[in-house]
Design a protein around this motif. Structure first.
Motif, short mmCIF file in Angstrom:
data_model
loop_
_atom_site.label_atom_id
_atom_site.label_comp_id
_atom_site.label_asym_id
_atom_site.label_seq_id
_atom_site.Cartn_x
_atom_site.Cartn_y
_atom_site.Cartn_z
N UNK B 76 0.85 -1.19 0.00
CA UNK B 76 0.00 0.00 0.00
C UNK B 76 0.89 1.25 0.00
N UNK B 78 3.97 1.55 -1.13
CA UNK B 78 4.63 1.69 -2.44
C UNK B 78 3.65 2.29 -3.45
N UNK B 79 2.40 1.83 -3.42
CA UNK B 79 1.40 2.36 -4.36
C UNK B 79 1.11 3.83 -4.07
N UNK B 98 -6.49 7.83 -8.28
CA UNK B 98 -5.69 6.64 -8.00
C UNK B 98 -5.31 6.56 -6.52
N UNK B 101 -8.23 5.24 -4.75
CA UNK B 101 -8.37 3.79 -4.98
C UNK B 101 -7.46 3.00 -4.03
N UNK B 102 -6.24 3.51 -3.86
CA UNK B 102 -5.29 2.81 -2.97
C UNK B 102 -5.81 2.81 -1.54
N UNK B 105 -8.67 0.48 -1.12
CA UNK B 105 -8.16 -0.91 -1.05
C UNK B 105 -7.61 -1.18 0.35
#
Lengths: 271, 157
Positions: B76, B78-79, B98, B101-102, B105
């Motif tokens: 997570x 890293x994203x 984005x 979204x991370x 998640x």
């Protein structure tokens, strides 16, 4: 009776029994974890499933179908170990390996840790007779080839370090120290922190690791070194588990069986 | 050792050896073959940002997210880092699609592991490493963003 029948096997026959039994038990024990990792919610975080040879995309089984595949994979290995339809069961296990692990290797929990399994199964499939007794001398090449698979893992890892970082830079310990700090930043690991604050120890450990990895090929020429390299390799994986929380051991130990059995058979021959 | 070597064995061993040499020298991964590129890149500690999450409960207390599968938090992070090169995370910044979204998640992962957790907000911390010399270093955490769970849930952020 079981021990008698095991004792009648030669090195590759014994390895076949132990390897298949170990992997079968391991995947069954790991099934609850696999059931979590297969969840489609991870697709966004970890990406799609792996392709065989980076080309062949396999169908993604549902969670239930995946569990069934894991159980059949384990059963086929166990049947093969017990001597029922040895080669057909190995072939079935080989096919199922790719279906089971294509959606798991994207997770670092599994990652490259099982890469040797299908290659070992291929070698076992190509071995002329897995059931031949110790007295009937089977060809040594399957043992040598499985040791080569083991060697490639470490030797290649060393070559990548030399290409990417440089031998001198790696042996200085600076790169290793930086990785320790990074692991501490991610996971708050007291052992990594303590070790990172000792640059001399980092240099010593980094040098020891590259020396071990670069010389693993010696076991291909000198079977008497197999037990020593098995001990050092297992120690290496225990250390990375404790210091960096990289847990290769439970998967990789299956391939170490060949070193242990080959080393033991060498010394028993000497006696 | 090689007393009873046969042509079949030599051929199989030679084929594997050739594949390994090619994979190793090309530093390629082609599952199930791999060059095992582990710890091979010299990383610069001063450049990467380590994004970690703290969970804020209804009482306002915060604690580090510690998932059972430890790699989740790193993934997570890293994203978040990857999606923050264009839209840098600050306390006042608006999350990009984005980044949202991370975090959604991450929220799903947290709720699937702890279904009864009293979660009020997710707090994104940027973790930096300050090195005083080659022996010592300090880890400094800075809150760079806070998002209410409700906002993530409704997607109205």
């Amino acid at each position: 009776m079981l021990i008698d029948s095991l004792m009648s096997l030669n090195t590759i026959g014994l390895f076949h029994v132990f390897f298949c039994s170990y992997v079968a038990i391991l995947v069954l024990v790991s099934l609850p974890i696999y059931r979590k990792l297969i969840d489609p919610q991870y697709d966004f975080i970890y990406g799609k499933t792996a392709k065989v040879f980076n080309r062949i995309e396999l169908p993604t089984p549902s969670m239930g179908a995946h569990s069934v595949c894991v159980v059949i994979f384990a059963a086929s290995l166990m049947f093969s170990a017990l001597g029922f339809f040895i080669k057909p069961m190995l072939l079935l296990a080989l096919i199922l390996y790719f279906i089971v692990f294509s959606s798991l290797i994207r997770h670092e929990e599994v990652g490259r840790k099982t890469h040797l399994y299908p290659l070992i199964i291929v070698v076992l499939l190509l071995t002329p007779d897995l059931n031949s007794g110790a007295e009937q001398e089977n060809a040594y090449w399957p043992v040598w080839l499985i040791k080569l698979l083991w060697v490639q893992l470490y030797f290649s890892a060393a070559i990548q370090k030399i290409i990417g970082t440089g031998l001198r830079q790696w042996m200085s310990g600076a790169s290793f120290q930086t990785y320790l700090i990074a692991h501490d930043a991610w996971y708050d690991i007291p052992m990594a922190k303590a070790l990172a604050k000792k640059p001399m120890l980092c240099a010593l450990m980094a040098s020891a690791v590259i020396l071990f990895q670069l010389t693993t090929w010696l076991v291909l020429l000198f079977p008497q070194l197999s037990l020593i390299y098995a001990f050092v390799g297992l120690l290496f994986h225990v250390s990375t588990g404790v210091v960096m929380r990289i847990h290769y051991l439970k998967y990789i130990v299956a391939s170490y069986l060949i070193l242990l059995l080959d080393g033991a058979s060498f010394y028993s021959l000497l006696n | 050792m090689f007393d009873n070597i046969d042509a079949h064995g030599v051929t199989v061993c030679a084929l594997f050896l050739l594949v390994f040499i090619r994979i190793t020298l090309a530093s390629k991964d082609s599952w199930p073959f791999s060059a095992y590129p582990m710890f091979y890149k010299p990383i610069q500690l001063w450049e990467p940002r380590y994004y970690r999450l703290k969970l804020e409960n209804n009482g306002g207390d915060r604690h580090w997210w510690a998932p059972k599968v430890k790699r989740h938090q790193r993934r997570i992070g890293v994203l978040l880092e990857r999606h923050s090169t264009v839209n840098k995370l600050t306390l006042d910044s608006k999350l990009s699609a984005s980044q949202q979204q991370v975090l959604i998640a991450a929220k799903q992962l947290i709720c699937s592991e702890q279904p009864h957790v009293q979660l009020q907000a997710l707090c994104v911390y940027e973790r930096r490493v300050k090195r005083s010399d080659n022996k010592d270093y300090q880890i400094i955490d800075v809150l760079v963003h806070r998002v209410e769970i409700e906002q993530l849930h409704s997607g109205s952020y």
